[in-house]
Design an enzyme around this catalytic site. Sequence first.
Site, short mmCIF file in Angstrom:
data_model
loop_
_atom_site.label_atom_id
_atom_site.label_comp_id
_atom_site.label_asym_id
_atom_site.label_seq_id
_atom_site.Cartn_x
_atom_site.Cartn_y
_atom_site.Cartn_z
N ASP A 1 14.99 37.54 5.61
CA ASP A 1 15.16 36.50 4.60
C ASP A 1 16.64 36.40 4.21
O ASP A 1 17.25 35.32 4.23
CB ASP A 1 14.30 36.86 3.37
CG ASP A 1 14.47 35.86 2.24
OD1 ASP A 1 14.50 34.65 2.53
OD2 ASP A 1 14.57 36.28 1.07
N LYS B 1 17.19 49.91 7.96
CA LYS B 1 17.88 50.80 7.02
C LYS B 1 17.32 52.20 7.27
O LYS B 1 16.80 52.86 6.37
CB LYS B 1 17.66 50.30 5.58
CG LYS B 1 18.50 50.97 4.53
CD LYS B 1 19.98 50.60 4.56
CE LYS B 1 20.76 51.42 3.55
NZ LYS B 1 22.22 51.22 3.65
N TYR C 1 7.05 42.35 0.97
CA TYR C 1 6.45 41.14 0.41
C TYR C 1 4.95 41.31 0.20
O TYR C 1 4.36 40.63 -0.64
CB TYR C 1 6.66 39.95 1.36
CG TYR C 1 8.01 39.30 1.28
CD1 TYR C 1 9.15 39.96 1.71
CD2 TYR C 1 8.15 38.00 0.82
CE1 TYR C 1 10.39 39.36 1.66
CE2 TYR C 1 9.38 37.38 0.77
CZ TYR C 1 10.49 38.06 1.20
OH TYR C 1 11.72 37.45 1.15
N ASP D 1 23.26 46.83 6.03
CA ASP D 1 24.49 46.58 5.28
C ASP D 1 25.65 46.29 6.24
O ASP D 1 26.42 45.34 6.04
CB ASP D 1 24.83 47.75 4.32
CG ASP D 1 24.67 49.14 4.95
OD1 ASP D 1 24.18 49.23 6.10
OD2 ASP D 1 25.03 50.13 4.29
N ASP E 1 19.78 33.46 5.50
CA ASP E 1 20.56 32.64 4.55
C ASP E 1 22.05 32.86 4.80
O ASP E 1 22.85 31.92 4.76
CB ASP E 1 20.24 33.03 3.10
CG ASP E 1 19.18 32.14 2.47
OD1 ASP E 1 18.24 31.72 3.19
OD2 ASP E 1 19.27 31.86 1.25
C1 LIG Z 1 10.40 31.39 -1.36
C2 LIG Z 1 10.35 32.71 -0.68
C3 LIG Z 1 8.97 33.30 -0.80
C4 LIG Z 1 10.76 32.65 0.79
C5 LIG Z 1 10.85 34.04 1.37
O1 LIG Z 1 11.42 34.94 0.75
O2 LIG Z 1 10.35 34.23 2.47
C6 LIG Z 1 12.08 31.94 1.10
O3 LIG Z 1 13.17 32.60 0.58
C7 LIG Z 1 12.21 31.76 2.59
O4 LIG Z 1 13.21 32.21 3.14
O5 LIG Z 1 11.34 31.12 3.18
MG LIG Z 2 14.77 32.77 1.95
#
Ligand SMILES: CC(C)[C@H](C(=O)O)[C@@H](O)C(=O)O
Ligand SMILES: [Mg+2]
Length: 398
Positions: free
Chosen positions: A281, A225, A174, A257, A285
């Site tokens: 990240d 990884k 990032y 993975d 999710d």
């Molecule tokens: C919007 C984006 C920059 C952010 C990230 O990738 O960190 C989001 O996906 C998160 O998880 O907070």
């Molecule tokens: Mg995110």
Amino acid sequence: MAASLQLINLRPFRSHSTSLPNHHSKRLTIRCSKSYNITLLPGDGIGPEVISVAKKVLNLAGSLEGVEFKFKEMPMGGAALDLTGVPLPEETLNTAKESDAVLLGAIGGYKWDKNEKHLKPETGLLQLREGLKVFANLRPASVLPELVDASTLKKEVAEGVDLMVVRELTGGIYFGKPRGFGTNENGEEIGFNTEVYAAYEIDRIARIAFETARKRSGKLCSVDKANVLEASMFWRKRVIAIAAEYPDVELTHMYVDNAAMQLVRNPKQFDTIVTNNIFGDILSDEASMITGSIGMLPSASLGESGPGLFEPIHGSAPDIAGQDKANPLATILSAAMLLKYGLGEVKAAERIELAVLDTLSRGFRTGDIYSVGNKLVGCKEMGEEVLKSVNTKTPASV
Ligand SMILES: CC(C)[C@H](C(=O)O)[C@@H](O)C(=O)O
Ligand SMILES: [Mg+2]
Ligand SMILES: NC(=O)c1ccc[n+]([C@@H]2O[C@H](COP(=O)([O-])OP(=O)(O)OC[C@H]3O[C@@H](n4cnc5c(N)ncnc54)[C@H](O)[C@@H]3O)[C@@H](O)[C@H]2O)c1
């Protein structure tokens, strides 16, 4: 209380009480008021909807514990881009830095996606995390008994899942340089980013993860990884070096993975996961769907000093924005994390956690966690129900 959200398993490692130290709070409770400055960054899409609800819940839980808040709302993300031309105005960052804690809704949306070279709302979020130096992102994912049927996994696989993803937040791909757009040796257009980690960045997030694991079940899995990427090989080497300081914590390693697969095959094998910025990240999710919805997952981003940043892990959800459909619980639970990890106001945090459990046990559900037999509500009504529970339910420890 049927279950704990397991947010309490980790002692705050930094307290920001602006007035009185925490060990005095028992004697002082409601009679003596403590005051904190909170920066609110509603952002875009569903951000303002969930922040408006979470602000009320934070206010009420605080007032019941003799804590008051002075809120300052600042523009951020796409809203700030439209207003000022930049996604993180200097004034917003300065206000955030000077406050005791920051609560963010979400940023981004279709409107600002068009030009890939244009400054994006997301750039502002990265600048905010970097500016606040909040390198440790804690993302708890627990399957609540009330929501087992909302999980995408079978009941027996989902029941009892209780994970903490410790995500490195201010390094890796990032932020690595070089990055940008250009042309290759054939004159073709390219885009490029760099995954880079210095030893100090890995060491400090590893220590947070070991401390976290130690206060939970004593198991830490480092996800990387390292079979392919040098930055990951180095990550693994440093995590192993730091492990020597924590002989009581059982450390394992897993390729990302495989980890993505194992998370949905048998999530209960994990307790604390530590990983880099981008893997954290993605895996968080994924973990959110084990718990029922991305609308349920809060986060705390902490640094060595200064205010913490608290935000749901979800985005601005442009597909449901402005329709009163957003689940505000991730932001409400982020407010609980703000109280606990940001301010050391554990009792007020417990009031919120208990209220969320109570609201769910009374059958209220937004669309993302709805199942037959429950009461379908919108964002605002869910907020009203949580407020009722904050008013009527008192944690046993209070
Ligand atoms: C919007 C984006 C920059 C952010 C990230 O990738 O960190 C989001 O996906 C998160 O998880 O907070
Ligand atoms: Mg995110
Ligand atoms: N921290 C942040 O501010 C943050 C995090 C992730 C994405 N984003 C940004 O948000 C924008 C949209 O991204 P995306 O669509 O990939 O991810 P998203 O998280 O916004 O939405 C993904 C899906 O989950 C649903 N969803 C998300 N939050 C919900 C909630 N609280 N209640 C019910 N449903 C919810 C959405 O409706 C959508 O279907 C992008 O600009 C992205 O960069 C911001």
